[in-house]
Every structure is written in C-alpha cells, then in structure tokens.
Design a protein around this motif. Sequence first.
Motif, mmCIF file in Angstrom:
data_model
loop_
_atom_site.group_PDB
_atom_site.id
_atom_site.type_symbol
_atom_site.label_atom_id
_atom_site.label_comp_id
_atom_site.label_asym_id
_atom_site.label_seq_id
_atom_site.Cartn_x
_atom_site.Cartn_y
_atom_site.Cartn_z
ATOM 1 N N THR A 1 11.991 -15.842 -12.792
ATOM 2 C CA THR A 1 12.772 -15.968 -11.566
ATOM 3 C C THR A 1 13.642 -17.228 -11.591
ATOM 4 O OG1 THR A 1 11.050 -14.800 -10.328
ATOM 5 C CG2 THR A 1 12.635 -16.097 -9.058
ATOM 6 N N VAL A 2 13.104 -18.326 -12.099
ATOM 7 C CA VAL A 2 13.876 -19.562 -12.178
ATOM 8 C C VAL A 2 15.090 -19.366 -13.080
ATOM 9 C CG1 VAL A 2 13.826 -21.964 -12.937
ATOM 10 C CG2 VAL A 2 11.874 -21.013 -11.706
ATOM 11 N N VAL A 3 14.900 -18.695 -14.189
ATOM 12 C CA VAL A 3 16.014 -18.426 -15.109
ATOM 13 C C VAL A 3 17.065 -17.568 -14.410
ATOM 14 C CG1 VAL A 3 16.660 -17.320 -17.278
ATOM 15 C CG2 VAL A 3 14.548 -18.647 -17.147
ATOM 16 N N HIS B 1 11.536 -12.302 -3.286
ATOM 17 C CA HIS B 1 12.598 -12.971 -4.028
ATOM 18 C C HIS B 1 13.539 -13.712 -3.072
ATOM 19 C CE1 HIS B 1 11.766 -11.932 -8.086
ATOM 20 N NE2 HIS B 1 11.992 -10.637 -7.969
ATOM 21 N N HIS B 2 13.864 -13.077 -1.955
ATOM 22 C CA HIS B 2 14.768 -13.708 -0.995
ATOM 23 C C HIS B 2 14.176 -15.010 -0.472
ATOM 24 C CE1 HIS B 2 16.342 -14.286 3.181
ATOM 25 N NE2 HIS B 2 17.494 -14.111 2.544
ATOM 26 N N ALA B 3 12.889 -14.977 -0.114
ATOM 27 C CA ALA B 3 12.246 -16.186 0.404
ATOM 28 C C ALA B 3 12.138 -17.257 -0.681
ATOM 29 C CB ALA B 3 10.861 -15.839 0.947
ATOM 30 N N THR B 4 11.775 -16.844 -1.892
ATOM 31 C CA THR B 4 11.603 -17.806 -2.985
ATOM 32 C C THR B 4 12.936 -18.458 -3.357
ATOM 33 O OG1 THR B 4 9.755 -16.508 -3.837
ATOM 34 C CG2 THR B 4 10.756 -18.094 -5.333
ATOM 35 N N ILE B 5 13.991 -17.630 -3.481
ATOM 36 C CA ILE B 5 15.301 -18.175 -3.852
ATOM 37 C C ILE B 5 15.826 -19.093 -2.753
ATOM 38 C CG2 ILE B 5 17.703 -17.564 -4.334
ATOM 39 C CD1 ILE B 5 16.610 -14.991 -5.655
ATOM 40 N N SER B 6 15.640 -18.666 -1.503
ATOM 41 C CA SER B 6 16.065 -19.526 -0.399
ATOM 42 C C SER B 6 15.337 -20.858 -0.453
ATOM 43 C CB SER B 6 15.805 -18.828 0.937
ATOM 44 O OG SER B 6 16.558 -17.634 1.044
ATOM 45 N N ALA B 7 14.051 -20.809 -0.754
ATOM 46 C CA ALA B 7 13.270 -22.035 -0.852
ATOM 47 C C ALA B 7 13.754 -22.915 -1.992
ATOM 48 C CB ALA B 7 11.791 -21.688 -1.044
ATOM 49 N N MET B 8 14.065 -22.294 -3.106
ATOM 50 C CA MET B 8 14.550 -23.061 -4.249
ATOM 51 C C MET B 8 15.863 -23.774 -3.914
ATOM 52 S SD MET B 8 13.888 -20.524 -7.478
ATOM 53 C CE MET B 8 12.268 -20.299 -8.196
ATOM 54 N N LEU B 9 16.763 -23.076 -3.211
ATOM 55 C CA LEU B 9 18.043 -23.672 -2.883
ATOM 56 C C LEU B 9 17.895 -24.740 -1.798
ATOM 57 C CD1 LEU B 9 20.460 -20.610 -3.016
ATOM 58 C CD2 LEU B 9 19.697 -22.130 -4.831
ATOM 59 N N CYS B 10 16.917 -24.548 -0.910
ATOM 60 C CA CYS B 10 16.659 -25.586 0.086
ATOM 61 C C CYS B 10 16.243 -26.887 -0.583
ATOM 62 C CB CYS B 10 15.556 -25.124 1.040
ATOM 63 S SG CYS B 10 16.092 -23.894 2.234
ATOM 64 N N ALA B 11 15.533 -26.753 -1.699
ATOM 65 C CA ALA B 11 15.051 -27.946 -2.392
ATOM 66 C C ALA B 11 16.202 -28.788 -2.926
ATOM 67 C CB ALA B 11 14.120 -27.539 -3.530
ATOM 68 N N ILE B 12 17.376 -28.166 -3.161
ATOM 69 C CA ILE B 12 18.530 -28.941 -3.626
ATOM 70 C C ILE B 12 18.908 -29.983 -2.581
ATOM 71 C CG2 ILE B 12 20.959 -28.813 -4.292
ATOM 72 C CD1 ILE B 12 20.469 -26.019 -5.321
ATOM 73 N N ASP C 1 5.392 -21.884 -9.047
ATOM 74 C CA ASP C 1 4.546 -21.277 -8.040
ATOM 75 C C ASP C 1 5.379 -21.023 -6.790
ATOM 76 O OD1 ASP C 1 2.724 -20.588 -6.124
ATOM 77 O OD2 ASP C 1 1.161 -21.910 -6.933
ATOM 78 N N PRO C 2 5.628 -19.767 -6.439
ATOM 79 C CA PRO C 2 6.459 -19.487 -5.273
ATOM 80 C C PRO C 2 5.912 -20.131 -4.001
ATOM 81 C CG PRO C 2 6.164 -17.508 -6.574
ATOM 82 C CD PRO C 2 5.260 -18.551 -7.158
ATOM 83 N N VAL D 1 24.944 -9.100 -12.457
ATOM 84 C CA VAL D 1 23.913 -8.186 -11.965
ATOM 85 C C VAL D 1 22.610 -8.543 -12.662
ATOM 86 C CG1 VAL D 1 23.131 -5.795 -11.853
ATOM 87 C CG2 VAL D 1 25.545 -6.327 -11.491
ATOM 88 N N VAL D 2 21.586 -8.810 -11.875
ATOM 89 C CA VAL D 2 20.252 -9.092 -12.408
ATOM 90 C C VAL D 2 19.337 -7.950 -11.974
ATOM 91 C CG1 VAL D 2 18.318 -10.695 -12.488
ATOM 92 C CG2 VAL D 2 20.652 -11.576 -12.251
ATOM 93 N N ILE D 3 18.731 -7.291 -12.917
ATOM 94 C CA ILE D 3 17.811 -6.189 -12.634
ATOM 95 C C ILE D 3 16.390 -6.673 -12.911
ATOM 96 C CG2 ILE D 3 17.143 -3.824 -13.169
ATOM 97 C CD1 ILE D 3 19.868 -3.905 -11.965
ATOM 98 N N ASP D 4 15.546 -6.674 -11.888
ATOM 99 C CA ASP D 4 14.149 -7.077 -12.065
ATOM 100 C C ASP D 4 13.289 -5.840 -12.267
ATOM 101 O OD1 ASP D 4 11.983 -8.720 -12.280
ATOM 102 O OD2 ASP D 4 11.670 -8.945 -10.133
ATOM 103 N N GLU D 5 12.348 -5.924 -13.199
ATOM 104 C CA GLU D 5 11.497 -4.784 -13.552
ATOM 105 C C GLU D 5 12.368 -3.582 -13.887
ATOM 106 O OE1 GLU D 5 8.401 -4.941 -14.171
ATOM 107 O OE2 GLU D 5 8.140 -6.982 -13.472
ATOM 108 N N GLN D 6 13.132 -3.711 -14.980
ATOM 109 C CA GLN D 6 14.159 -2.739 -15.318
ATOM 110 C C GLN D 6 13.636 -1.320 -15.462
ATOM 111 O OE1 GLN D 6 14.315 -1.165 -18.486
ATOM 112 N NE2 GLN D 6 12.436 -2.124 -19.175
#
Length: 898
Positions: A383-385, A413-424, A442-443, A542-547
């Motif tokens: 997810t970080v990548v 994913h939405h919550a985790t990514i939002s959290a990651m960007l908040c950390a900036i 760790d999400p 485009v990022v496909i998770d669990e292709q």
Amino acid sequence: MSITLNTTMSSIMTNKRRVGALKSLGVVTVGDALTYYPFRVADPVPLRALREARIGERMAFSASVRGMRVVPMNVRRGYRLEAVVDDGDFAVSRHIAGAAARLVFFSYKKQYVDWLSMRLRSGAIVVIAGEPSEFNGQLQFTHPEIMTVAPGSGPADGEYSGVVQMSALKYDADTVEAGLRRISRPRPVYHASSRISSEHIHESIVQCIELLAGTGQDLPGDAATEAPQTMKPMEDGGISGAGTAPADAESRSGNAVAVGLARAIPDVLPESVRESNHLLHRAEAFLAIHDPLNTADFKRAIGTMRYEEAFVSQTALLQSRSNVRKDAALPCAGVALRDRFIESLPFPLTGGQREIIDDIGVDMAREYPMQRLLQGEVGSGKTVVAVAAMLQAAGSGHQAVLVAPTQVLAEQHHATISAMLCAIDSVETGDDPSRDALSPNDPADLIKAAESAADDGDAKGRAAVKHPVKHSGARSGKQDGAAHAQSDANTRHVPVILLTGGMKLAARRRALALAASGDPCIIVATHAAFSKTFQAPNLALVVIDEQHRFGVEQRESLRTKNDVVPHLLVMTATPIPRTAAMTWFGDLDISWLTELPGGRKPIRTFIVPEDDGRMMGSMFAHIRGRIDAGERAYVVCPRIDADDESDGDDDTSGASQIGVYDDSDTYRRESATAAANTTTSAPSQEDGDGAPSRPPLHSVAEIERRLSSLPQFRGIRFATLTGRDDDATKQQVMADFADGATPVLVATTVIEVGVDVPQASCIVIFDADRYGLSQLHQLRGRVGRGGTDSWAFLISRAEDGSPAQQRLQVIQGTLDGAQIAQADLEFRGAGDVLGDAQSGGKSGLKLLRVVKDAKIIADARERAGRLLADDPDLSGEVELAGAVLDFTRGNETFLTSS
C-alpha cells in the motif's frame, strides 16, 4: 469442397448429433479438432492367435469369415449379428494350430446391420482387435474393432497407401500385414463425454486429417454406418476408426496423407527454431499425435506442439509489451509530493520498497505507459508503494485511481491513505510526538498518526478516521461530504475521493463530479470505477489491488476510457511463482516485495487433527487466554449453513461435527451425535486423496452455535460474517470485532481480502485440508498484523500420508509465499491457483504447463526475443505472424491477465 483449418465441422459432417457432441467439447472447426489433443495413448495391442487368447486381455489377429447370420431380437427389439471366424493362416505364421471364435454385434438400426453384414460376408479376410470372453464354452469377441482386407496381393513392400476400392466395396487395408500394423498400433485416448466416446472423437479427427490431405471422403451420415467398438448399440451413426483407416506407413514423409497434410498445414515455427530443437513439422506432429506409429512418435509430437504453444504465446506477449510503448501516456516526473510523503512516514521503508518506488518513478516519468506487477507478502507494504506512485501522479498535476475488489477494502484503503497524507502535515508543522513509537506499515498506527495531526476540536473527523469501516459506507450524503472536506483540509495537498456502489446517491454524484473535473486527486473505488458514469479525463495511473479478483474486460475498461493510456500498477498478495509470472504476466515488468517490515513476528502454524479431542480442547483454551488478553480470533469455515448445497468460498455449506472439546471421549460422543443428526452432506471436492466419499464440510452457522456453547468460551460474544451479509451488516460486524465487542468472528473466506484488525492474533481454519495452499497462506496472513505473537490452527480430517496432509505440512513448514505458491502449482495445477483467465483455461494454450515446462517457456521466450529484435513485425515469418495474430485475437484474457 476445399477443406482448411477454419472449415466448420458442420459443413463436412452430415451426422448432426455428432456435430453437436463435438461442439459441446469446444470442437467447432477442423482446426479445433486437430488441437483437441488426447491425454494419453493406449498401449499397443499384442498380436496373438486364438489359441493364445487370454480372457479379458485385448489382442489382435487376422482371420477369415466362415459364416455370418443376423438374428432379430423380438423382446429387446433390434438385431444381433453373429459371425464365425477362423485364424488358420495367421496361426500357422505363429506355428500354432488354428481355431475358431465368434464375433457378436448388437444394434437397433437395420442400416448398420446391413453395412456390417456386407463387410463380414462369408470368405472375407478381416483383421480384428478386441477383448476375448467365453460364452457357452466358445471364445467370443463382443463388438470388436474390425478392418477389412482387400483380396489378392497388395504392394510389394506391404505398405498401406489409402482406402482400397475393389468392385463395389471399400477395403480398409490392402494386405494383412498392413492391417495388423494399423490395428495393433497405440490408440489415442481423448477426454470424452456421455454424448460422444473417445473412439468417435478419434475417428472424426482422423477423417479431418484425411480430408485436409485430400484423400478422405465426407464424414459419416446418420443412417450410413455405426461404430462397432462399443459393447452397446451405437446411437450416433458414426463409422468406427476401423471403418476408414488413415494412411499407414513406416516412413510418413513418403506417404500421401503426410505429403498432402504438409501442403494444407504450413509450419508455424521458424525453420531454424524447429531444427535447433529437433522438432517435427506441424503436419507431422498432428499426424503422430492423432495416429501414432508408436508411443515415442506420440511423445515427440506432443513435445513439438507444446513448444509451439510456448513460442507463439511468448512472441505475442513480447509483441504486446513492445506495442504498449507505442501508446502515449501522461509523463509524471513530479516527485516532490511523493518525497515529502516518504519523509513523513512514521517508519523507515524497507530496501525493497525504496527500490520499487524508484523503479516505478522512472517508469512513470516516461511518455509511454508503465506496466508493472507488484507481488508481495501480506503486510509487506504494498500500500505504501502504491500511495507513493499515486502521489507522483497527483504531484505531476494528474489523477490516479486505486481499485479494490470489495467495499470494505476500498473504505480501508481510503482511511489509510487519508491518514498517510495527514501525516505529511504533521511532519511539516513538527507536530508528530508519536512518530518513533509507531510500527511500520501498520494501518492502525497510520490512522493514529492522522488523528494526532487532525484538529482536536473536530470529533467527527477523528471518528471517521478512527472507525472507517463503521462510518464510511453508512453515512448520510451530508456526512459523506463533510468527511471528504475534512480529508481535503487535513492533507491540503491532494483530495482523496471514495467511490463505492454502496454510497448514497448524492455523495456518489459528488465523487463522480470531482473525478470528472480533471483536477489532481486520488480516487479509491470499487467496481464502480468500471461503470460508464465514471470519467477521469486526467487519469495518469491505474492501481489494481488483488488483480485476480477482477475480470479482464473490467481492468481494460479503465485503460481505454481516454485517448491517453494510463500507467498501470497491479498488486497481488496471492503468491505466484516466478515461472508462472513469466508465463502469464510476460508483458509486465515484475517486482517482488520479499522483505517484511521490522517488528513483524512469524506466525506459528499448527495442524490439529479434528478427532484429537484433547488437542482441540487445548487449542480453544489457548484462544480464550488470548481473548482475555485483549486480542481477537478468527474462525473460518468453508460453508455458510448446513442447508446450502452450493460450492465455493463463501457459498458452501455442510453439517458440522464440532463437539465439546474437554476431552477425547466427550468430543467423540458429541461428534458422533452430530454426524448421526446430519442430513445434508457436502459434494465431494477434489483434493487428490482419491477417497470415494468425504464427511460434510463445516458451516459457519453450526460452528458458531457449537463453539458458543463450549465452556472455554463462556461469557464471550460471537459474531458471524459471510458473503450473504449486506454491506451495512458487514461494516457493523467488523467494527464490533475491531472494538472487541465480539472478539471471536466466525466467517467464511470473505475475510481473505480486505480485513485488517491488528489485535487479531489467532485464526482457526476448519476443513483446512480442502483449501489450496495459496488461500491458506492468505487466510493465515489475517493475523499477526499488530506486531504481537500470533497463531494459525489448521483443523484437518485428512489421513496421515495423504496428499491433503502433505499440503498442510507445506503450510506448517514455511512462511515463504514463493515456496508455497510453487507447491500449490505442483499439487493443484495452474488453473486452480491462478484462475482460468490467467492459466490458459480459456485460452488457446492446451499443452503448456506452468511448472513442468518452465525451461521450455524460458527457451521460447529467449528465442522469440531474438527473432523480434531482428524482425519486429515478423515480416519474414508470415505463418508465425498469423498464428500470433490469431492467438492475440482469441486470447485477450491471456495477454491482459495483469
């Protein structure tokens, strides 16, 4: 009529019933028939005189017909034809006295009986192959295979040169020697059905070969003849393989059929490739597969066609990869936002993550689209990548979309990514006191970081980040808009938009409008991204998770929405061996994340025999101890309830045999009672044991009821989760499980993807011996995500030493996904592991095997690469170019399996 590989079977075969039967097997054209390969060849039939016959063992001999009669069967209707034959001349050649035997045929059709009577007229010379039996003290052959021999002498060398016609009759061989060679040769065996036998398939294919070569006649009609190989009256009216025999020659090169076939079927492989690998011409290979002189010929021909499949498929993949570079993409060279994000992470990246992020950065800066497969273990930091790649796109002024297979996973994913960007923000303002205490990737800790960075006065914003599963999908339209606004305010860099099918209409429209505006953003979506209403005109990635959870058409729809092709990054946690990846994802650059972040402890795995009551009781006592320590436990069952008779991961059912695991005797009594009360048994599922029957599979409903009654779980609340539950129920169940309100979750494999609860430390998988290794590895990855000690218990009813037990021992012995995937392929095959879309189950590949043919694939890829380097358009290899084009047109699934 000119016959080609594209000629339909219906245009050359008058027997419509057989046409329909062949069509049900996928055989529609002559080319389909030739590539409907046998799975083995029967052993050669030994030549024996009648006095050497062994009851029940097939044999072949020549004889003359002494007499024949047809007897009507008034009671059963139909006719019985009896012929008496004498092998005197053949027996003399073997220095044995001659003997007599009776041939018996049954049929309801007078036309067939008349045709057979003509062939077995008195004085006729025939060659016979069949299984002898004894009836009324006389040797008898029921429905043997027969070939008629032309009277008089044949060619001096004894070579059979086609069907001989003398007077009004057609003979199958012109000499006894040729007939014996033909009838005793190895016979291909095909996958048949209740509508058509292997013998009829063989006959149809052989006659297609004759027609292609220009030596055959129209295929049999309904009323003309009947196949005499089977022991019951034939209903399809076909001629047996003995009725019209193909050419039989010691050397195929001088044979009329072989020469004609070579003209009709040009070779596909370049001559240099064929000669260097000692392969047969394509026409020779087809002839040796469907009409082999010996088993060595058959094996060499199969090897030739297997290499051809490898060469054509790898050429198509390499061409596809080269053609992608001709498409235009939006170059994404802005890495400032991405680098700030990496600096803001509350943990150091692993070496593998840094290397892959750099590789992706280089790919995305180009003007042609990136195509990359990212494979990594559960928890390896994919997810970080992906977020780094999406921020590179957004930081370059473009849009990126991440597609997840389930709403639960999309919201996570939405919550985790939002959290990651908040950390900036928190890093840039210096407000990150808990940074060093967070565990990597760790999400839950990332969300914690987001909370510390958010406005303390905004309780709604913190609640939405803290419990995304509970709050995201069930918000009103007004709350959805507020949550998105809060996310934007926190990141201040790029909005993160959530788009799912379960959203309120107003919130969905706002999300679609934001995407359609073309403004830089990150869109996290489910299958809603594949709808026509979703438009992202500035889409760069485009990022496909669990292709493997998506269809090819769906994945491709995102790539073709705009004139500019977006970069593509597909991710999977399902282990795929490198040989398989090279085969099925050969048009992609492949990256492996093999290094787990620091702080992750290995999961301890135990195989627990279900009939061992003491061990079961100890296991549940251990789980109760972990629950009392504030941890969580999953219990996985393969079926939903005992009344569900369907198969599948989520929709299977079966009766349970769980008892009170205080001691062995108690368990056995309860288990026996449950078994006695069971009325529904599960359909048998193949696991390689070869067992004729199996106990019913366990179900979620029954296991939840029985476990909740165990003394080990007194006072503990249970929850259930299955694929039948609606989204709101799933969200509430997962929120309660994460909060600890229901610390034990009994579920189907719906938890395999999209469930991330760091407090979960134990998982119990019932009927573990019925799962594939990759799925067990995925399920096991649901625990141990919070840095605590973790355990996986595989409950099994497999016998010691069985293949099912051996599979479980693989899981117990390693945490290496690559080793597990390799073993899974060897146990189950590519189709079950990768899915039909990636395994060739729906493609033109019929012989190529992922594991066993790894060397063939590698050699074909190397040679195809050299050929394309010298001749990119294959202008000098017209037949190969046509085969590649046909393969590409019919195998988009294979070529776009990413």
